[in-house]
Design a protein around this motif. Structure first.
Motif, mmCIF file in Angstrom:
data_model
loop_
_atom_site.group_PDB
_atom_site.id
_atom_site.type_symbol
_atom_site.label_atom_id
_atom_site.label_comp_id
_atom_site.label_asym_id
_atom_site.label_seq_id
_atom_site.Cartn_x
_atom_site.Cartn_y
_atom_site.Cartn_z
ATOM 1 N N ALA A 123 0.837 -1.203 0.000
ATOM 2 C CA ALA A 123 0.000 0.000 0.000
ATOM 3 C C ALA A 123 0.874 1.256 0.000
ATOM 4 O O ALA A 123 0.560 2.237 -0.684
ATOM 5 C CB ALA A 123 -0.934 0.004 1.195
ATOM 6 N N THR A 146 -3.482 -3.258 -0.107
ATOM 7 C CA THR A 146 -3.967 -3.174 -1.478
ATOM 8 C C THR A 146 -4.720 -4.455 -1.817
ATOM 9 O O THR A 146 -4.456 -5.521 -1.249
ATOM 10 C CB THR A 146 -2.816 -3.000 -2.499
ATOM 11 N N ARG A 174 -5.488 -2.026 -8.893
ATOM 12 C CA ARG A 174 -5.144 -2.029 -7.473
ATOM 13 C C ARG A 174 -5.915 -0.923 -6.768
ATOM 14 O O ARG A 174 -6.040 0.187 -7.274
ATOM 15 C CB ARG A 174 -3.646 -1.793 -7.281
ATOM 16 N N LEU A 189 -7.014 0.482 -2.490
ATOM 17 C CA LEU A 189 -6.715 0.374 -1.070
ATOM 18 C C LEU A 189 -7.954 -0.090 -0.308
ATOM 19 O O LEU A 189 -9.071 0.335 -0.603
ATOM 20 C CB LEU A 189 -6.260 1.729 -0.525
#
Length: 94
Positions: free
Chosen positions: A8, A77, A84, A86
């Motif tokens: 992330a 992620t 992708r 979060l």
């Protein structure tokens, strides 16, 4: 406590943008209340007065003032069809 995973952090550095956690939404019924897991978005929230600005692992994160202080949360992620995004891990339906 909120932490950010390495994957992330890499995505946040790639986007070069702050992020914010949406205000948790509670659904009430006749005999139950469920608070859904909030989403995470890039940018700044519209209502800055309802958030506190925090720096976590060199990333700027806007956290809602009503966010629970108890618990261990991780921003990670997730891949969905090659995209992708979060997500918040460790959230329990309350």
């Amino acid at each position: 406590m909120i932490t950010i995973s390495d994957d992330a952090l890499a995505l946040i550095e790639e986007k070069q943008s702050p992020l914010f956690i949406d205000i948790p939404h509670t659904v009430s019924g006749c005999c139950f209340d469920i608070t859904d897991c909030p989403s995470i978005n890039f940018g700044e929230p519209r209502k800055l007065s309802e958030y506190t600005k925090q720096t976590m692992q060199s990333a700027t994160v806007y956290v809602p003032s009503c966010f629970p202080e108890e618990g261990s949360f991780v921003i990670r992620t997730r891949n969905f069809f090659g995209f992708r995004r979060l997500v918040l891990s460790g959230w329990r339906l309350i």
